[in-house]
Design an enzyme around this catalytic site. Structure first.
Site, PDB file in Angstrom:
ATOM      1  CE1 TYR A   1      40.368  29.871  10.984  1.00 28.80           C
ATOM      2  CE2 TYR A   1      38.802  28.342   9.981  1.00 28.80           C
ATOM      3  CZ  TYR A   1      40.058  28.917  10.025  1.00 28.80           C
ATOM      4  OH  TYR A   1      41.010  28.537   9.106  1.00 28.80           O
TER       5      TYR A   1
ATOM      6  CE  LYS B   1      41.390  31.956   8.278  1.00 27.35           C
ATOM      7  NZ  LYS B   1      42.646  32.546   7.800  1.00 27.35           N
TER       8      LYS B   1
END
Length: 187
Positions: free
Chosen positions: A157, A161
């Protein structure tokens, strides 16, 4: 504030994306809601509240879904002004324990999904400009503290991101001359 504008919002079937979709509609925008599932429920909620919305359930990481979303906005509402790349999910795990598909699926929805829809929108806007139709346009990408600073257990993640933030910085430079503002938000 957004009256007469048309927006595509990915991840709009729940959570933050749902809130984006409802707010855009409340502000007067026509909204194309996208999610793997649940987009129709949010679109119905918007329409029942007096707004304008349509839904497309589909994997935003699929290039065809990005193109279909842009086509749906243009066909249904006659334009596209805003893209909100918000789709995503997490598969938390420490790096040593992370399976390949847990890494790939998170990168796919966050980073490839942003690419797929944004490229389709950029191509559409290029054609619109060539045809003499221009308007203020914007792309908003959702990142997180995990992407800006990294968080233990969110390797995939965090990478996705952070990639979205880098994507945004490069795209903002590319699109500025075309009248498209590009920003990242980190709620």
């Amino acid at each position: 504030m957004l009256a007469g504008r048309v927006a595509i919002i990915t991840g709009g079937g729940q959570g933050l994306g749902r809130e984006h979709a409802l707010l855009f509609a409340k502000q007067g925008a026509s909204v194309v809601v996208n999610d793997l599932r649940g987009a129709a429920t949010v679109a119905t909620e918007i329409v029942d509240g007096g707004g304008h919305a349509v839904a497309l359930d589909g994997d935003v990481g699929d290039m065809a879904t990005g193109a279909a979303l842009v086509e749906l906005a243009s066909r249904t509402f006659g334009a596209l002004h805003v893209v909100v790349n918000n789709a995503g999910f997490i598969r938390d795990k420490l790096l040593a324990s992370m399976a390949e598909d847990e890494f790939d699926s998170v990168i796919r929805v966050h980073l490839r999904g942003t690419f797929a829809l944004t490229q389709a929108a950029a191509r559409h806007w290029k054609d619109e400009t060539k045809a003499g139709r221009s308007a203020p346009r914007a792309i908003v990408n959702t990142t997180s503290i995990s992407g800006l600073h990294g968080i233990v257990g969110q390797f995939n993640y965090s990478a996705a991101k952070a990639g979205m933030h880098g994507f945004t910085m490069a795209l903002a430079q590319e699109m500025a001359s075309k009248g498209v503002t590009v920003n990242t938000v980190s709620p």
